[in-house]
Design a protein around this motif. Sequence first.
Motif, mmCIF file in Angstrom:
data_model
loop_
_atom_site.group_PDB
_atom_site.id
_atom_site.type_symbol
_atom_site.label_atom_id
_atom_site.label_comp_id
_atom_site.label_asym_id
_atom_site.label_seq_id
_atom_site.Cartn_x
_atom_site.Cartn_y
_atom_site.Cartn_z
ATOM 1 N N SER A 77 10.502 25.883 7.588
ATOM 2 C CA SER A 77 10.514 26.519 8.633
ATOM 3 C C SER A 77 11.962 27.969 8.947
ATOM 4 O O SER A 77 11.929 28.318 9.755
ATOM 5 N N ARG A 78 12.336 27.882 7.475
ATOM 6 C CA ARG A 78 13.782 28.677 8.057
ATOM 7 C C ARG A 78 13.460 29.933 5.723
ATOM 8 O O ARG A 78 13.056 28.820 4.830
ATOM 9 N N ARG A 79 13.673 30.776 7.018
ATOM 10 C CA ARG A 79 13.955 30.740 5.414
ATOM 11 C C ARG A 79 15.205 30.536 4.010
ATOM 12 O O ARG A 79 15.961 30.169 4.599
ATOM 13 N N MET A 80 14.826 31.580 2.879
ATOM 14 C CA MET A 80 15.605 30.242 1.995
ATOM 15 C C MET A 80 17.274 31.485 2.068
ATOM 16 O O MET A 80 17.061 32.404 2.349
ATOM 17 N N ILE A 81 18.067 30.945 1.680
ATOM 18 C CA ILE A 81 19.294 30.899 1.176
ATOM 19 C C ILE A 81 20.208 31.685 0.216
ATOM 20 O O ILE A 81 19.779 30.946 -0.914
ATOM 21 N N ARG A 82 20.648 32.678 -0.019
ATOM 22 C CA ARG A 82 21.453 32.892 -1.285
ATOM 23 C C ARG A 82 22.233 33.044 -1.707
ATOM 24 O O ARG A 82 23.713 32.604 -0.437
ATOM 25 N N PRO A 83 22.985 32.734 -2.699
ATOM 26 C CA PRO A 83 22.592 32.533 -3.938
ATOM 27 C C PRO A 83 21.718 31.104 -4.295
ATOM 28 O O PRO A 83 21.162 31.360 -4.727
ATOM 29 N N ASP A 84 22.543 30.108 -3.597
ATOM 30 C CA ASP A 84 21.947 29.551 -4.343
ATOM 31 C C ASP A 84 20.304 28.869 -4.198
ATOM 32 O O ASP A 84 19.283 28.660 -5.455
ATOM 33 N N PHE B 20 17.608 30.549 -3.894
ATOM 34 C CA PHE B 20 17.063 31.750 -5.446
ATOM 35 C C PHE B 20 17.482 30.984 -6.484
ATOM 36 O O PHE B 20 16.263 31.179 -6.759
ATOM 37 N N ARG B 21 18.665 30.728 -6.928
ATOM 38 C CA ARG B 21 18.814 30.163 -8.304
ATOM 39 C C ARG B 21 17.816 28.822 -8.699
ATOM 40 O O ARG B 21 17.082 29.066 -9.809
ATOM 41 N N TYR B 22 17.796 27.895 -7.298
ATOM 42 C CA TYR B 22 17.919 27.264 -7.734
ATOM 43 C C TYR B 22 15.800 26.923 -7.654
ATOM 44 O O TYR B 22 15.093 26.254 -7.392
ATOM 45 N N ALA B 23 15.378 28.585 -6.665
ATOM 46 C CA ALA B 23 13.885 28.541 -7.163
ATOM 47 C C ALA B 23 13.466 28.931 -8.169
ATOM 48 O O ALA B 23 12.858 28.755 -9.073
ATOM 49 N N GLU B 24 14.379 30.007 -8.900
ATOM 50 C CA GLU B 24 14.179 30.902 -9.857
ATOM 51 C C GLU B 24 13.591 29.956 -11.064
ATOM 52 O O GLU B 24 12.935 30.080 -11.956
ATOM 53 N N ILE B 25 14.812 29.100 -11.459
ATOM 54 C CA ILE B 25 14.908 28.735 -12.859
ATOM 55 C C ILE B 25 13.588 27.465 -12.706
ATOM 56 O O ILE B 25 13.209 27.388 -13.670
ATOM 57 N N PRO B 26 13.797 26.629 -11.772
ATOM 58 C CA PRO B 26 11.501 26.152 -11.795
ATOM 59 C C PRO B 26 10.651 26.928 -12.874
ATOM 60 O O PRO B 26 9.541 26.733 -12.456
ATOM 61 N N ARG B 27 10.709 27.813 -11.455
ATOM 62 C CA ARG B 27 9.853 28.879 -11.615
ATOM 63 C C ARG B 27 9.161 29.887 -12.577
ATOM 64 O O ARG B 27 8.597 29.073 -13.951
ATOM 65 N N GLU B 28 10.652 29.845 -13.761
ATOM 66 C CA GLU B 28 10.585 29.895 -15.042
ATOM 67 C C GLU B 28 10.061 29.396 -15.956
ATOM 68 O O GLU B 28 9.705 29.575 -17.156
ATOM 69 N N MET B 29 10.123 28.115 -15.215
ATOM 70 C CA MET B 29 10.122 26.753 -16.346
ATOM 71 C C MET B 29 8.073 26.339 -16.285
ATOM 72 O O MET B 29 7.429 26.305 -17.117
ATOM 73 N N LEU B 30 7.340 26.749 -15.001
ATOM 74 C CA LEU B 30 6.445 26.640 -15.070
ATOM 75 C C LEU B 30 5.776 27.900 -16.002
ATOM 76 O O LEU B 30 4.783 27.629 -16.699
ATOM 77 N N VAL B 31 5.873 29.423 -15.407
ATOM 78 C CA VAL B 31 5.964 30.101 -16.438
ATOM 79 C C VAL B 31 5.770 30.019 -17.996
ATOM 80 O O VAL B 31 4.720 30.954 -17.836
#
Length: 335
Positions: free
Chosen positions: A30-37, A39-50
Motif C-alpha cells: 500500500s505504500r511506495r518503495m523507499i530509497r535506497p534500500d 530499490f536495491r533489494y528489489a533490483e538484485i532479485p530482479r536481475e537474478m530472474l532476468v
Amino acid sequence: MFLKIFDAKRLPVTLLILFYLIAYILPLGSRRMIRPDEFRYAEIPREMLVSGNWTAPRLADVRYFEKPALGYQLTALSFKCFGQNAFALRLPSALAVGVTALLLFRLLKKDSSDPRLPSLATGIYLFSGLVYGVGTFAVLDSQLTAALTLSIGFFYFAWSSRTRTAAAGWLAAAGAAAGAAFLLKGFLAFAVPTVVIVPFLLWQKEWKKIFVYPWLPLAAALLTALPWTLAIHRLEPDFWHYFIVEEHINRFTGSTYDRSPEPFWYFIPVLIGGVMPAGLYCAAAWMGWKRELFRRPPYRFLLCWAAAPFLLFSISSCKLGTYILPCFPPLAALI
C-alpha cells in the motif's frame, strides 16, 4: 466451528493471527518503495530472474558481495509467485516475523508455568515498533532474526528433550537453521547462537556439553550452506576475501566504506525505543517480577538469549539500529 475459533481459550491466539494478517501482510503493497534500500533489494532479485544467475548477486550488472544470496533468492521467488511489486518485495520480511512469532509462542508454550505468557509475549513481540518497522520493510534483518530464532530455539528443544533421538533431531534442525542464517548474512549465524548457548550451559553447570553439542549442528549447517558456498567460489573466487575481510573483520573492528564507528552505548536508546509501544507494559510486568524466575532454566535461557547478543553487537564498531533485532524475541518474553 465458528464458536470454537472464538472460544475463550483460543481467543488470544485468534486475535494475534488477525493482528498479524491485518497489520503485517495486508498493507505490504500500500505504500511506495523507499530509497535506497528497497530499490536495491528489489533490483538484485530482479536481475537474478532476468539473468537466470541465482548464485552471484549483481546490482546494475555489477558484482554485489555485501551479503550471500539466500535473501535475494527468497525475494526473487516471491517476485516469481506474486509479480514484481512492493507486496512481493516485502513479503519475505513479513513472513519471517510470522515464523519468529510462531517459534517464540511454541517455545514458551512448552516450558512456561504461566499459560498466558505465550500469547502475551508473542503479542509484545508483534507490537514492538522496531519489529514492525523492519518486518514490513525490504531488508534482510527479519529473515536473519527468524533463522537465528529457529536455530537457538531448536537448540533449547534439543537440550530439554527426553530422548537422544529427539535431541539429535533438534540439534540437526538447529544446525540447518544456522546454515540458512549464514546464507543470509554470514558468520553471525554461528556467533550469535554460540554466545547464547555457552553462557547458558555454564550457568546450568553443564559445561561438558559445550564439547558434545556442536558437532551435529555444525555438520547440518555445513550441508545446508555448502552447495552455494562452493558455487559462489567457482563463479566468483574473490567473493570470500571481500566478504570476510570487509564485511566481517573491518565492520567489527573499525569503520568501513559506508559506516563509521559508533559508541558502545549506541543500542541502548534503540532498544528502549524499539520495544515501544508494547514496552509500556514492562513497567507493570516488572512490579510482579520474582527473583526465583532466574533460577528456572527457561528464564535463564531467555536472559542469555537477550543479553549476550546485545553485548556482542555493542562491542562491534559498526552499528545499525536493526542489528539488535535478534534480541527481541526473548526480550518480549522477559518484559
